[in-house]
Design an enzyme around this catalytic site. Structure first.
Site, PDB file in Angstrom:
ATOM      1  N   LEU A  30       0.818  -1.214   0.000  1.00 49.68           N
ATOM      2  CA  LEU A  30       0.000   0.000   0.000  1.00 49.68           C
ATOM      3  C   LEU A  30       0.851   1.263   0.000  1.00 49.68           C
ATOM      4  CD1 LEU A  30      -2.709  -1.140   2.562  1.00 49.68           C
ATOM      5  CD2 LEU A  30      -2.792  -1.246   0.062  1.00 49.68           C
ATOM      6  N   GLY A  33      -1.551   6.484  -2.638  1.00 53.83           N
ATOM      7  CA  GLY A  33      -2.658   6.395  -3.587  1.00 53.83           C
ATOM      8  C   GLY A  33      -3.781   5.532  -3.013  1.00 53.83           C
ATOM      9  N   HIS A  34      -3.411   4.396  -2.437  1.00 53.75           N
ATOM     10  CA  HIS A  34      -4.420   3.529  -1.820  1.00 53.75           C
ATOM     11  C   HIS A  34      -5.105   4.251  -0.658  1.00 53.75           C
ATOM     12  CE1 HIS A  34      -1.662   0.237  -3.465  1.00 53.75           C
ATOM     13  NE2 HIS A  34      -2.816  -0.032  -4.030  1.00 53.75           N
ATOM     14  N   GLN A  58      -5.090 -12.560 -12.873  1.00 51.65           N
ATOM     15  CA  GLN A  58      -5.008 -11.349 -13.700  1.00 51.65           C
ATOM     16  C   GLN A  58      -3.583 -11.044 -14.153  1.00 51.65           C
ATOM     17  OE1 GLN A  58      -6.657  -8.829 -10.449  1.00 51.65           O
ATOM     18  NE2 GLN A  58      -5.160  -7.316 -11.119  1.00 51.65           N
ATOM     19  N   LYS A 146      -6.097   5.736 -11.742  1.00 49.63           N
ATOM     20  CA  LYS A 146      -4.775   5.261 -12.167  1.00 49.63           C
ATOM     21  C   LYS A 146      -4.943   4.089 -13.151  1.00 49.63           C
ATOM     22  CE  LYS A 146      -0.340   4.065 -11.872  1.00 49.63           C
ATOM     23  NZ  LYS A 146      -0.330   2.665 -12.104  1.00 49.63           N
ATOM     24  N   GLN A 150      -9.511  -0.240 -16.351  1.00 52.71           N
ATOM     25  CA  GLN A 150     -10.088  -1.209 -15.405  1.00 52.71           C
ATOM     26  C   GLN A 150     -11.336  -0.622 -14.751  1.00 52.71           C
ATOM     27  OE1 GLN A 150      -7.866  -3.585 -12.254  1.00 52.71           O
ATOM     28  NE2 GLN A 150      -8.398  -1.769 -11.074  1.00 52.71           N
ATOM     29  N   SER A 182       2.425   3.974  -7.429  1.00 53.00           N
ATOM     30  CA  SER A 182       2.119   2.600  -7.799  1.00 53.00           C
ATOM     31  C   SER A 182       2.963   1.676  -6.941  1.00 53.00           C
ATOM     32  CB  SER A 182       2.474   2.380  -9.274  1.00 53.00           C
ATOM     33  OG  SER A 182       2.508   0.998  -9.560  1.00 53.00           O
ATOM     34  N   SER A 183       2.405   0.521  -6.593  1.00 50.39           N
ATOM     35  CA  SER A 183       3.188  -0.460  -5.844  1.00 50.39           C
ATOM     36  C   SER A 183       4.425  -0.854  -6.640  1.00 50.39           C
ATOM     37  CB  SER A 183       2.350  -1.711  -5.572  1.00 50.39           C
ATOM     38  OG  SER A 183       1.139  -1.350  -4.951  1.00 50.39           O
TER      39      SER A 183
HETATM   40  P1  AMP Z   1      -3.596  -2.073  -6.952  1.00 51.31           P
HETATM   41  O1  AMP Z   1      -3.253  -2.436  -5.547  1.00 51.31           O
HETATM   42  O2  AMP Z   1      -2.453  -1.511  -7.726  1.00 51.31           O
HETATM   43  O3  AMP Z   1      -4.345  -3.148  -7.676  1.00 51.31           O
HETATM   44  O4  AMP Z   1      -4.610  -0.848  -6.850  1.00 51.31           O
HETATM   45  C1  AMP Z   1      -5.765  -0.935  -6.067  1.00 51.31           C
HETATM   46  C2  AMP Z   1      -6.631   0.244  -6.361  1.00 51.31           C
HETATM   47  O5  AMP Z   1      -5.918   1.438  -6.050  1.00 51.31           O
HETATM   48  C3  AMP Z   1      -7.032   0.355  -7.837  1.00 51.31           C
HETATM   49  O6  AMP Z   1      -8.374   0.811  -7.914  1.00 51.31           O
HETATM   50  C4  AMP Z   1      -6.076   1.382  -8.362  1.00 51.31           C
HETATM   51  O7  AMP Z   1      -6.566   2.083  -9.479  1.00 51.31           O
HETATM   52  C5  AMP Z   1      -5.930   2.288  -7.163  1.00 51.31           C
HETATM   53  N1  AMP Z   1      -4.683   3.049  -7.240  1.00 51.31           N
HETATM   54  C6  AMP Z   1      -3.438   2.547  -7.326  1.00 51.31           C
HETATM   55  N2  AMP Z   1      -2.545   3.566  -7.424  1.00 51.31           N
HETATM   56  C7  AMP Z   1      -3.255   4.708  -7.432  1.00 51.31           C
HETATM   57  C8  AMP Z   1      -2.916   6.084  -7.536  1.00 51.31           C
HETATM   58  N3  AMP Z   1      -1.657   6.491  -7.673  1.00 51.31           N
HETATM   59  N4  AMP Z   1      -3.910   6.985  -7.501  1.00 51.31           N
HETATM   60  C9  AMP Z   1      -5.208   6.590  -7.391  1.00 51.31           C
HETATM   61  N5  AMP Z   1      -5.591   5.309  -7.283  1.00 51.31           N
HETATM   62  C10 AMP Z   1      -4.630   4.376  -7.311  1.00 51.31           C
END
Ligand code: AMP
Length: 278
Positions: A30, A33-34, A58, A146, A150, A182-183
């Site tokens: 996390l 962004g999360h 996925q 982001k 999706q 981003s992770s």
């Molecule tokens: P993930 O863990 O990367 O699958 O992301 C989980 C959720 O967090 C998804 O809905 C992503 O679009 C959102 N997310 C990830 N990074 C960001 C970011 N930088 N800004 C906004 N939402 C994000």
């Protein structure tokens, strides 16, 4: 905060929660962004549940799945500190036991951009979200722009399958350099992280040029491409301007306000995506 591991746990919690419930689906590792999704979830509902699940179906590339950053202990303590009510973090066999047959096919929005570049990706996303939505039965689910494609596919799925929940959109959270959080950024070296900022610079340039009246996609994309080319190690897969609604690629002269520019590419071994409303 309660940490839920089993289907029995999550069903029990669902019976206990009497008010509204917002779900934030994530794959963990996390970042800020999360947490911005968490804040939106808090505004919407009385209770907030995160799920953390690195969904194997996925990933179209086994190395990508293997190398995906994971730090569940840190994630749990972060969410506890932030006052999230529940974290659902099941093992893979809890989610997929007894269901290796039924799949959810995404709508045609899945046929562009990430679709051809990551075969099976959106089917994996839609299928796992159905499983989680059925288990958790949230009133709201928060998705980040982001992953704009999706998010649009999930919005259509919820509409088409008459799911009784509202998708909440969260704007992209960026680092100071402009790099979308981003992770996967954790997998970049410090040097690469510095270089990755050209991605948002290219998208911003396209946005600014359009605001100043340049409407030819060829001119906009050429200018953006030149910014990306400043980092030879960056290997773009696509840089494209598409409708923000039906995600159809725009070619020629932009005629409406509702477009986004989308990027995907690799820096070293790390695949990065970004997008921006223009
Ligand atoms: P993930 O863990 O990367 O699958 O992301 C989980 C959720 O967090 C998804 O809905 C992503 O679009 C959102 N997310 C990830 N990074 C960001 C970011 N930088 N800004 C906004 N939402 C994000």
């Amino acid at each position: 905060m309660e940490v839920l591991k089993t289907i029995a746990d999550v069903r029990r919690v669902r019976r206990e929660v009497t008010g509204s419930l917002a779900l934030v689906p994530t794959m963990g590792a996390l970042h800020q962004g999360h947490l911005s999704l968490m804040n939106l979830a808090r505004e919407k509902a009385e209770k907030v549940m995160f799920y953390i699940f690195v969904n194997p179906t996925q990933f179209n590339n086994p190395d990508d799945l293997k190398n995906y950053p994971r730090d569940i202990e840190r994630d749990i303590s972060l969410l506890r500190e932030k006052g999230v009510d529940y974290v659902f973090t099941p093992d893979v066999d809890v989610i997929y036991a007894g269901n290796m047959g039924t799949k959810v096919i995404p709508c045609s929005l899945g046929e562009v951009m990430e679709g051809p570049n990551r075969p099976g990706h959106f089917q994996g996303v839609c299928t796992v979200l159905n499983i989680f939505f059925n288990l958790v039965r949230p009133d709201f689910a928060v998705f980040g722009e982001k992953d704009y494609q999706q998010m649009r596919i999930v919005e259509e799925m919820v509409k088409d399958l008459r799911m009784d929940l509202e998708i909440v959109r969260a704007p992209i959270s960026r680092e100071e350099s402009g790099l979308a959080r981003s992770s996967r950024n954790e997998l970049l070296s410090m040097e690469e992280r510095g270089k990755a900022k050209v991605i948002s610079e290219a998208l911003s340039l396209i946005k600014d040029m359009k605001a100043q009246g340049e409407l030819k996609t060829e001119v906009l994309l050429r200018a953006g491409g030149q910014v990306l080319a400043r980092v030879p190690e960056l290997k773009p897969e696509y840089l494209t301007i598409n409708s923000a609604v039906d995600l159809k690629e725009a070619n020629g002269v932009l005629d409406r306000a509702d477009y986004r520019v989308f990027f995907a590419g690799s820096l070293g071994k790390v695949r990065l995506i970004d997008n921006m409303g223009i």
